[in-house]
Design a protein around this motif. Structure first.
Motif, PDB file in Angstrom:
ATOM      1  N   LYS A 260       0.949  -1.140  -0.191  1.00 25.07           N
ATOM      2  CA  LYS A 260       0.037   0.149   0.060  1.00 25.07           C
ATOM      3  C   LYS A 260       0.820   1.292  -0.025  1.00 25.07           C
ATOM      4  O   LYS A 260       0.848   2.132  -0.720  1.00 25.07           O
ATOM      5  CB  LYS A 260      -1.005  -0.132   1.161  1.00 25.07           C
ATOM      6  N   GLU A 261       2.022   1.327   0.572  1.00 29.86           N
ATOM      7  CA  GLU A 261       2.903   2.319   0.896  1.00 29.86           C
ATOM      8  C   GLU A 261       3.424   2.638  -0.712  1.00 29.86           C
ATOM      9  O   GLU A 261       3.531   3.777  -1.026  1.00 29.86           O
ATOM     10  CB  GLU A 261       4.193   2.020   1.760  1.00 29.86           C
ATOM     11  N   GLU A 266       3.661   5.518  -5.731  1.00 29.23           N
ATOM     12  CA  GLU A 266       3.506   5.817  -7.013  1.00 29.23           C
ATOM     13  C   GLU A 266       2.151   6.605  -7.684  1.00 29.23           C
ATOM     14  O   GLU A 266       2.426   7.117  -8.667  1.00 29.23           O
ATOM     15  CB  GLU A 266       3.382   4.259  -7.707  1.00 29.23           C
ATOM     16  N   THR A 267       1.258   6.727  -6.834  1.00 32.01           N
ATOM     17  CA  THR A 267       0.109   7.422  -7.368  1.00 32.01           C
ATOM     18  C   THR A 267      -0.074   8.869  -6.760  1.00 32.01           C
ATOM     19  O   THR A 267      -0.923   9.453  -7.154  1.00 32.01           O
ATOM     20  CB  THR A 267      -1.392   6.610  -6.873  1.00 32.01           C
ATOM     21  N   TYR A 271       4.369  13.279  -4.741  1.00 34.34           N
ATOM     22  CA  TYR A 271       5.617  12.476  -4.648  1.00 34.34           C
ATOM     23  C   TYR A 271       5.958  11.593  -5.862  1.00 34.34           C
ATOM     24  O   TYR A 271       6.864  10.762  -5.691  1.00 34.34           O
ATOM     25  CB  TYR A 271       5.702  11.926  -3.371  1.00 34.34           C
ATOM     26  N   GLY A 272       5.162  11.462  -6.856  1.00 32.30           N
ATOM     27  CA  GLY A 272       5.339  10.520  -7.794  1.00 32.30           C
ATOM     28  C   GLY A 272       6.634  10.383  -8.438  1.00 32.30           C
ATOM     29  O   GLY A 272       7.257   9.513  -8.689  1.00 32.30           O
ATOM     30  N   HIS A 273       7.000  11.827  -8.697  1.00 36.67           N
ATOM     31  CA  HIS A 273       8.273  11.986  -9.262  1.00 36.67           C
ATOM     32  C   HIS A 273       9.522  11.297  -8.356  1.00 36.67           C
ATOM     33  O   HIS A 273      10.867  11.235  -8.573  1.00 36.67           O
ATOM     34  CB  HIS A 273       8.969  13.323  -9.650  1.00 36.67           C
ATOM     35  N   LEU A 274       9.271  11.208  -6.884  1.00 42.56           N
ATOM     36  CA  LEU A 274      10.201  10.611  -6.015  1.00 42.56           C
ATOM     37  C   LEU A 274       9.957   9.240  -5.817  1.00 42.56           C
ATOM     38  O   LEU A 274      10.737   8.655  -5.041  1.00 42.56           O
ATOM     39  CB  LEU A 274      10.307  11.487  -4.898  1.00 42.56           C
TER      40      LEU A 274
END
Ligand SMILES: Nc1nc2c(ncn2[C@@H]2O[C@H](COP(=O)(O)OP(=O)(O)OP(=O)(O)O)[C@@H](O)[C@H]2O)c(=O)[nH]1
Length: 617
Positions: A260-261, A266-267, A271-274
């Motif tokens: 889940k983390e 990812e979604t 923070y998607g880019h990280l």
């Protein structure tokens, strides 16, 4: 080239050994302190336990209100290929835990075992090894959460005590600091960052971890921190989303939580880019790689430190003496070696090099001549006594030409006097030797640790000296008796041939009252006898002055050098092992100290071997 497993595994092994020996820092430069490790610090409720559990992929840490972590927990993670998953405590090595709820209980119980139920803290670590396919090789030390207030039942000093303990871990240069800060709190007020900044101002040892990203106020995010702009560290910040309290209550599986983390990052629009550099799995890998790197860098200095310590420990062992072997043969050998060491010192006293032997010469050069001079020959050879002895020897018929019997009795009687000084010389030398034995025992370095053996050697040596004294006594008495058993005939023949000048003049000199002629003649003759005997005795005295020392040296000094402990050697050769051990009894403090050193030495040597094995792989 060493593998990651072997390097971290190596440090794990050494760390466990350190704990067994009570070496867990705080006592100068120890091996423990030289080993790199990851210390986890954070304020209360910052999410410390959650991060650790997430890294492990298991629920296993005690929960509760107040200060739950009260002893450092050294958590050693070992990746298994087999899929087996279990935990082991160093304090209960035989027990394999597969139920992680039981691990949690054991951590609690073991904490209380040292700290009591008083909720105090202790710096003695608990060692927990977890073997699992879901971990990377890594060692983390969980420390009590930094707190601001003591709860009921805890002393006020606990706040400071915790900070001091945590600081003692993070301030050592080999410590990697995992500083946990919740994202829903201002970074400037983070306890973990405050402490990290204090002990690692350049930020080269600090890994910043931001938890609770999901709990931030709507419309805010932590990119400022995660991208390293809010607070700069040498290593990138890692964001984490742990299970919420609700998840915990629902018993959400850790592996599910990890997934889940991952999905969260990812979604996430923020923070998607990280995403590839976020999350607890990434954190675990990052730490593992970094730990390995640091260990690799530190190995030369660790080896140097180990070698230096081994030298120091060896030097101390040499100083307090090596451990005693357990088998009888080796013990016998050791006792003989110790006796020989004593014997060497004793001989140095006699032969020079050490003082004392000269006192024996003093006996011969001073004491004996002085004693001989003091003998009461004047009285024994007085006119009156000569007359008495001669008359008694003559019996009912006075002698016709010369009083042969009288002479012999006077000489015998005089010679008897020599027994006193002869025996006194034997005794005097005996006491010098005895004193030298005492001194030599005290001066034999190797014997210092063995009080029982000291006494045994003293007893054996003194017994031998008593025997030598008896032998010496018999021999000097024999010398004296030999003098009376056969007189030097030549001496008297020469006397006979000499004119009686000297003695003839004597009566005139002595103003004796005039008397009948035969009386005068009688006096002359007695005086002559007295002076002849006196001259003879002087000659005997000169002889004995030379021969008594020879006898004493022959029987006592020479024997002491040759065979002081010969009987003792024969006795101990027949002794049972138990009695040999008893002879090698030592001061218990010393034994304890030696055991300690020997154990540490063992640790350091095996650490060195382990490092060598890895380094050459
Ligand atoms: N939602 C959410 N809750 C979190 C997160 N991290 C921790 N928590 C919750 O915060 C509470 C405290 O977390 P712990 O992991 O026990 O924190 P701790 O620092 O170990 O706390 P102490 O042992 O008391 O010092 C628990 O209820 C966790 O479920 C997170 O990332 N998200």
């Amino acid at each position: 080239m060493a593998t990651m497993e072997s390097l971290i595994g190596l440090v794990n092994k050494i760390q466990r050994a350190c704990t067994v020996l009570g070496d867990h820092g705080g006592q100068g430069m120890s091996l423990w302190e030289a080993l790199p490790s990851v210390a986890v610090v954070g304020g209360q409720s910052s999410g410390k336990s959650s991060v650790l559990e997430s890294i492990v992929g298991r629920d296993f840490l005690p929960r509760g209100s107040g200060i739950v972590t009260r002893r450092p927990l050294v958590l050693q993670l070992h990746k298994t290929a087999s899929g087996a998953e279990y935990a082991e405590f160093l304090h209960a090595p035989k027990r394999r835990f597969t139920d992680f709820a039981a691990v949690r209980k054991e951590i609690s119980d073991e904490t209380d075992r040292i700290t009591g139920k008083t909720k105090q803290i202790s710096n003695i670590p608990i060692h927990l090894s977890i073997y699992s396919p879901n971990v990377v090789n890594l060692t983390l030390i969980d420390l009590p959460g930094l707190t601001k207030v003591a709860v009921e039942g805890q002393s006020d000093s606990i706040v400071e005590d915790i900070e001091n303990m945590v600081r003692s871990y993070v301030e050592k240069p080999n410590s990697i600091i995992l500083a946990i800060t919740p994202a829903n709190q201002d970074i400037a007020t983070s306890d973990a960052i405050k402490l990290a900044r204090e002990v690692d101002p350049s930020g080269e040892r600090t890994f910043g971890v931001l938890t609770k990203l999901d709990l931030m106020d709507k419309g805010t995010n932590a990119t400022e921190v995660l991208e390293g702009r809010a607070y700069r560290l040498q290593h990138p910040w890692v964001g984490i989303v742990n299970r919420s309290q609700a998840d915990i209550n629902k018993n959400v599986d850790m592996i599910v939580a990890r997934r889940k983390e991952r999905e969260y990052f990812e979604t996430s629009p923020d923070y998607g880019h990280l995403a590839s550099r976020m999350g607890s799995e990434y954190l675990a890998k990052l730490l593992s790689q970094h730990l390995e790197l640091v260990i690799k860098q530190r190995i030369p200095s660790i080896i140097a430190m180990i070698n230096k310590t081994i030298d120091e420990l060896n030097a101390e062992l040499d100083r307090i003496g090596r451990p005693i072997a357990a088998d009888g043969g080796a013990q016998l050998y050791m006792i003989l070696e110790l006796c020989r060491a004593f014997d060497r010192v004793f001989k140095e006293h006699l032969d020079g090099g050490r003082p004392g032997g000269d006192r024996i010469y003093g006996v011969f050069d001073h004491q004996l001549p002085a004693a001989l001079k003091k003998l009461p020959f004047d009285r024994h050879l007085s006119l009156k006594n000569v007359q008495k002895v001669v008359n008694e020897a003559d019996g009912y018929q006075p002698h016709l030409i010369a009083p042969e019997q009288g002479y012999r009795r006077l000489i015998d009687g005089s010679i008897t006097y020599f027994k006193g000084p002869a025996e006194a010389s034997v005794d005097a030398v005996h006491f010098v030797l005895k004193e030298l034995v005492r001194k030599s025992i005290a001066e034999t370095e190797e014997l210092k640790r063995f009080p029982t053996l000291q006494t045994d050697i003293a007893t054996a040596a003194n017994e031998a000296l008593e025997r030598f004294r008896e032998e010496g006594r018999k021999t000097v008495i024999r010398l004296v008796e030999m003098e009376s058993s056969y007189l030097t005939v030549d001496f008297f023949r020469k006397l006979h041939a000499e004119p009686e000048r000297k003695t003839e003049r004597k009566p005139e000199k002595n103003a004796n009252p005039p008397g009948p002629n035969d009386d005068l003649y009688h006096d002359h003759s007695l005086r002559r006898i007295g002076s002849n005997v006196s001259a003879y005795i002087a000659m005997v005295s000169d002889t004995l002055k030379n021969t008594i020392p020879k006898a004493v040296v022959y029987c006592q000094v020479r024997e002491a050098k040759r065979s002081l402990l010969t009987n003792f050697y024969a006795q101990i050769g027949r002794r049972e092992k138990e009695r040999l051990s008893a002879m090698l009894d030592e001061d218990p403090h010393l034994m304890e100290r030696r055991t300690q050193i020997a154990k540490r030495l063992e640790l350091y040597k095996s650490a060195r071997d382990e490092i060598d094995a890895v380094a050459w792989k």
